[in-house]
Design a protein around this motif. Sequence first.
Motif, mmCIF file in Angstrom:
data_model
loop_
_atom_site.group_PDB
_atom_site.id
_atom_site.type_symbol
_atom_site.label_atom_id
_atom_site.label_comp_id
_atom_site.label_asym_id
_atom_site.label_seq_id
_atom_site.Cartn_x
_atom_site.Cartn_y
_atom_site.Cartn_z
ATOM 1 N N VAL A 94 0.847 -1.191 0.000
ATOM 2 C CA VAL A 94 0.000 0.000 0.000
ATOM 3 C C VAL A 94 0.886 1.246 0.000
ATOM 4 O O VAL A 94 1.751 1.410 0.863
ATOM 5 C CB VAL A 94 -0.938 0.026 1.223
ATOM 6 C CG1 VAL A 94 -1.888 1.218 1.131
ATOM 7 C CG2 VAL A 94 -1.723 -1.278 1.334
ATOM 8 N N LEU A 95 0.650 2.118 -0.974
ATOM 9 C CA LEU A 95 1.360 3.383 -1.084
ATOM 10 C C LEU A 95 0.352 4.525 -0.987
ATOM 11 O O LEU A 95 -0.851 4.320 -1.130
ATOM 12 C CB LEU A 95 2.092 3.478 -2.428
ATOM 13 C CG LEU A 95 3.050 2.351 -2.796
ATOM 14 C CD1 LEU A 95 3.563 2.554 -4.218
ATOM 15 C CD2 LEU A 95 4.209 2.278 -1.827
ATOM 16 N N ALA A 96 0.877 5.725 -0.773
ATOM 17 C CA ALA A 96 0.039 6.919 -0.804
ATOM 18 C C ALA A 96 0.733 7.984 -1.628
ATOM 19 O O ALA A 96 1.968 8.097 -1.608
ATOM 20 C CB ALA A 96 -0.234 7.433 0.602
ATOM 21 N N ASP A 97 -0.064 8.753 -2.369
ATOM 22 C CA ASP A 97 0.500 9.867 -3.122
ATOM 23 C C ASP A 97 0.755 11.039 -2.164
ATOM 24 O O ASP A 97 0.449 10.951 -0.965
ATOM 25 C CB ASP A 97 -0.401 10.247 -4.300
ATOM 26 C CG ASP A 97 -1.696 10.955 -3.900
ATOM 27 O OD1 ASP A 97 -1.876 11.299 -2.714
ATOM 28 O OD2 ASP A 97 -2.539 11.172 -4.786
ATOM 29 N N PRO A 98 1.336 12.152 -2.626
ATOM 30 C CA PRO A 98 1.661 13.253 -1.717
ATOM 31 C C PRO A 98 0.469 13.832 -0.956
ATOM 32 O O PRO A 98 0.656 14.491 0.064
ATOM 33 C CB PRO A 98 2.284 14.301 -2.658
ATOM 34 C CG PRO A 98 2.905 13.486 -3.740
ATOM 35 C CD PRO A 98 1.938 12.368 -3.965
ATOM 36 N N GLU A 99 -0.764 13.592 -1.430
ATOM 37 C CA GLU A 99 -1.948 14.087 -0.735
ATOM 38 C C GLU A 99 -2.655 13.008 0.078
ATOM 39 O O GLU A 99 -3.730 13.237 0.621
ATOM 40 C CB GLU A 99 -2.919 14.713 -1.733
ATOM 41 C CG GLU A 99 -2.353 15.960 -2.415
ATOM 42 C CD GLU A 99 -3.376 16.647 -3.300
ATOM 43 O OE1 GLU A 99 -4.416 16.028 -3.593
ATOM 44 O OE2 GLU A 99 -3.125 17.795 -3.683
ATOM 45 N N GLY A 100 -2.047 11.814 0.145
ATOM 46 C CA GLY A 100 -2.599 10.755 0.976
ATOM 47 C C GLY A 100 -3.530 9.788 0.300
ATOM 48 O O GLY A 100 -4.064 8.871 0.944
ATOM 49 N N ASN A 101 -3.766 9.929 -1.010
ATOM 50 C CA ASN A 101 -4.614 8.982 -1.738
ATOM 51 C C ASN A 101 -3.876 7.666 -1.910
ATOM 52 O O ASN A 101 -2.720 7.641 -2.338
ATOM 53 C CB ASN A 101 -4.997 9.564 -3.099
ATOM 54 C CG ASN A 101 -5.718 10.880 -2.974
ATOM 55 O OD1 ASN A 101 -6.792 10.939 -2.394
ATOM 56 N ND2 ASN A 101 -5.134 11.942 -3.508
ATOM 57 N N LYS A 102 -4.555 6.563 -1.631
ATOM 58 C CA LYS A 102 -3.885 5.266 -1.578
ATOM 59 C C LYS A 102 -3.969 4.508 -2.899
ATOM 60 O O LYS A 102 -4.924 4.620 -3.658
ATOM 61 C CB LYS A 102 -4.460 4.419 -0.456
ATOM 62 C CG LYS A 102 -4.212 4.980 0.941
ATOM 63 C CD LYS A 102 -4.710 4.040 1.999
ATOM 64 C CE LYS A 102 -4.448 4.569 3.390
ATOM 65 N NZ LYS A 102 -5.237 5.764 3.703
ATOM 66 N N VAL A 103 -2.939 3.704 -3.121
ATOM 67 C CA VAL A 103 -2.865 2.801 -4.264
ATOM 68 C C VAL A 103 -2.123 1.553 -3.815
ATOM 69 O O VAL A 103 -1.219 1.634 -2.978
ATOM 70 C CB VAL A 103 -2.144 3.459 -5.467
ATOM 71 C CG1 VAL A 103 -0.739 3.903 -5.093
ATOM 72 C CG2 VAL A 103 -2.105 2.525 -6.674
#
Length: 220
Positions: free
Chosen positions: A200-209
């Motif tokens: 699980v990763l998150a982009d700089p604004e916290g949206n997960k992928v």
Amino acid sequence: MARDTTTLTRTQVADERLTDWEWMVGAIEARYDTGGFAAGLELVNRIGAAAEEADHHPDLTLTWPYVHVRLVSHDAGGVTSRDVALARRISEIAAGVGATPTREKLTRVEIGLDTADTPAATEFWSAVLGYDVAGHEAVVDPDGRQVELWFQESDARDEGRQRFHVDVTVPPDQAQARIDAALAAGGTIVSTDRAPAFTVLADPEGNKVCVCTWQGRESS
């Protein structure tokens, strides 16, 4: 002669060592660089002839300069020995016309939706998307062209839940490169508890992928 409808596990498919191919969300896929549209059309025609001979037909996508091939036994609901046999034949055909396998380019994208009411979500999203219902947890494009939407049970009272997230499935040997690229682009790691099945990763604004592979999703 009766068709073989015995489905193979991910590990059994991996044991077949199909060098051009990868398990990608319920099917095996290959992608070839043909160098041009005419060469791609020739490859598609040769694959079509082999498919007719085998009476087993892949999903084919022809673009410049790639041919994408997806194999699954729809009557069995999974990958069977028929898919493995045709995959080997397609690899031979591709090598014969000078097409280059590009496993590192294989990607399958899905969207996950957190919901406390899966039946209601299924009914709505299948209707609005024009999708078929696949089991009790997903809706899918009947033509296999669009992104699958699957449902993940969650607590309706959890106000902090992220409703939608993206799953990106890649070949196992490509997962770390995708993760490293995401981190270099400003992402962060949220969890590796279920790696290599998914990280699980998150982009700089916290949206997960989630970066996903088939490994770790079964014991066999």
